[in-house]
Design a protein around this motif. Structure first.
Motif, PDB file in Angstrom:
ATOM      1  N   ASP A  24       9.061   1.549  -1.149  1.00  0.00           N
ATOM      2  CA  ASP A  24       7.661   1.325  -0.777  1.00  0.00           C
ATOM      3  C   ASP A  24       7.325  -0.160  -0.814  1.00  0.00           C
ATOM      4  O   ASP A  24       8.172  -0.996  -1.081  1.00  0.00           O
ATOM      5  N   ARG A  27       5.128  -4.265   4.007  1.00  0.00           N
ATOM      6  CA  ARG A  27       3.855  -4.612   4.645  1.00  0.00           C
ATOM      7  C   ARG A  27       4.101  -5.488   5.872  1.00  0.00           C
ATOM      8  O   ARG A  27       3.558  -6.580   6.014  1.00  0.00           O
ATOM      9  N   TYR A  29       4.586  -4.828  10.160  1.00  0.00           N
ATOM     10  CA  TYR A  29       4.382  -3.754  11.134  1.00  0.00           C
ATOM     11  C   TYR A  29       5.665  -3.311  11.817  1.00  0.00           C
ATOM     12  O   TYR A  29       5.856  -2.130  12.097  1.00  0.00           O
ATOM     13  N   ARG A  32       7.443  -1.269   9.359  1.00  0.00           N
ATOM     14  CA  ARG A  32       6.668  -0.028   9.220  1.00  0.00           C
ATOM     15  C   ARG A  32       7.039   0.961  10.320  1.00  0.00           C
ATOM     16  O   ARG A  32       7.242   2.156  10.068  1.00  0.00           O
ATOM     17  N   ARG A  36       8.561   4.678   9.801  1.00  0.00           N
ATOM     18  CA  ARG A  36       7.777   5.829  10.228  1.00  0.00           C
ATOM     19  C   ARG A  36       8.499   6.644  11.302  1.00  0.00           C
ATOM     20  O   ARG A  36       8.447   7.874  11.307  1.00  0.00           O
ATOM     21  N   ASP A  70       3.008   5.531   2.455  1.00  0.00           N
ATOM     22  CA  ASP A  70       3.324   4.802   1.224  1.00  0.00           C
ATOM     23  C   ASP A  70       2.154   4.937   0.247  1.00  0.00           C
ATOM     24  O   ASP A  70       1.066   4.433   0.503  1.00  0.00           O
ATOM     25  N   GLN A  73      -0.327   1.974  -1.058  1.00  0.00           N
ATOM     26  CA  GLN A  73      -1.420   1.368  -0.291  1.00  0.00           C
ATOM     27  C   GLN A  73      -2.790   1.884  -0.723  1.00  0.00           C
ATOM     28  O   GLN A  73      -3.797   1.238  -0.476  1.00  0.00           O
ATOM     29  N   TRP A  92       0.636   2.179   6.232  1.00  0.00           N
ATOM     30  CA  TRP A  92       1.981   1.835   5.740  1.00  0.00           C
ATOM     31  C   TRP A  92       2.792   3.058   5.364  1.00  0.00           C
ATOM     32  O   TRP A  92       2.244   4.029   4.836  1.00  0.00           O
ATOM     33  N   TYR A  93       4.081   2.970   5.631  1.00  0.00           N
ATOM     34  CA  TYR A  93       4.991   4.094   5.389  1.00  0.00           C
ATOM     35  C   TYR A  93       6.163   3.674   4.505  1.00  0.00           C
ATOM     36  O   TYR A  93       6.500   2.486   4.406  1.00  0.00           O
ATOM     37  N   CYS A  94       6.779   4.689   3.906  1.00  0.00           N
ATOM     38  CA  CYS A  94       7.987   4.442   3.119  1.00  0.00           C
ATOM     39  C   CYS A  94       8.952   5.597   3.341  1.00  0.00           C
ATOM     40  O   CYS A  94       8.596   6.606   3.939  1.00  0.00           O
TER      41      CYS A  94
END
Length: 147
Positions: A24, A27, A29, A32, A36, A70, A73, A92-94
DNA sequence: GCCAACGTTGGC
DNA sequence: GCCAACGTTGGC
């Protein structure tokens, strides 16, 4: 996938519950989007130690859970808190990754650069600031023989 | 939409 | 600690 070992090292991953952790705090894009949309369960990744005494590849891990929002966030106490992110449309994704193996030695950035077939690895390119970068099949296979 | 200022990354 | 690279921010 890069991490600063003073924050989270491959040994930390190996000691984690189920040898698994959420990757995680990303940050950026572009990264990200990969987390994702692109990175899939079962994908393998190198664990790269950055911003440390011996930068380089320390081992291998496996993606065990595909991209999901994530949680950091949404946590005001977390360093990666993003008040601008909407829980209905997370910014945001993890992914979750699991320890696979630690190389007997860190394959240093100098060594990586010294091998012609690895010279074009994205992580080695000047000005690269992405914390996750793709590795080609040829690069992957070549590298495994070094580790 | 431009772009200067600023912040972050990460090797050295 | 330095600094090149480059992403982000915000005034206009």
């Amino acid at each position: 996938m890069k991490s600063e070992p003073s924050v989270f090292s491959i040994d930390d991953l190996a000691k984690s519950p189920k040898q698994t952790t959420a990757w995680d705090g990303v940050r950026n894009y572009q990264v990200r989007n990969w987390l994702r949309d692109t990175i899939k369960k079962g994908d393998l990744a190198f664990f790269y130690h950055s911003s440390c005494e011996v930068p380089g590849i320390a081992g291998v891990m496996e993606v065990v859970k595909e991209g999901y929002p994530d949680p950091t966030q949404f946590d005001p106490e977390d360093h990666h808190y993003d008040p601008g992110s909407d829980s209905d449309n997370p910014r945001w994704y993890c992914v979750d990754v699991k320890f696979k193996k630690k190389f007997k030695r860190v394959i240093t950035i100098d060594e990586l650069r010294s091998h012609k077939p690895l010279a074009k690895m994205q992580v080695l390119q000047r000005g690269n600031r992405l914390s996750i970068t793709p590795v080609t099949k040829a690069e992957w296979d070549y590298l495994l023989r070094l580790g």
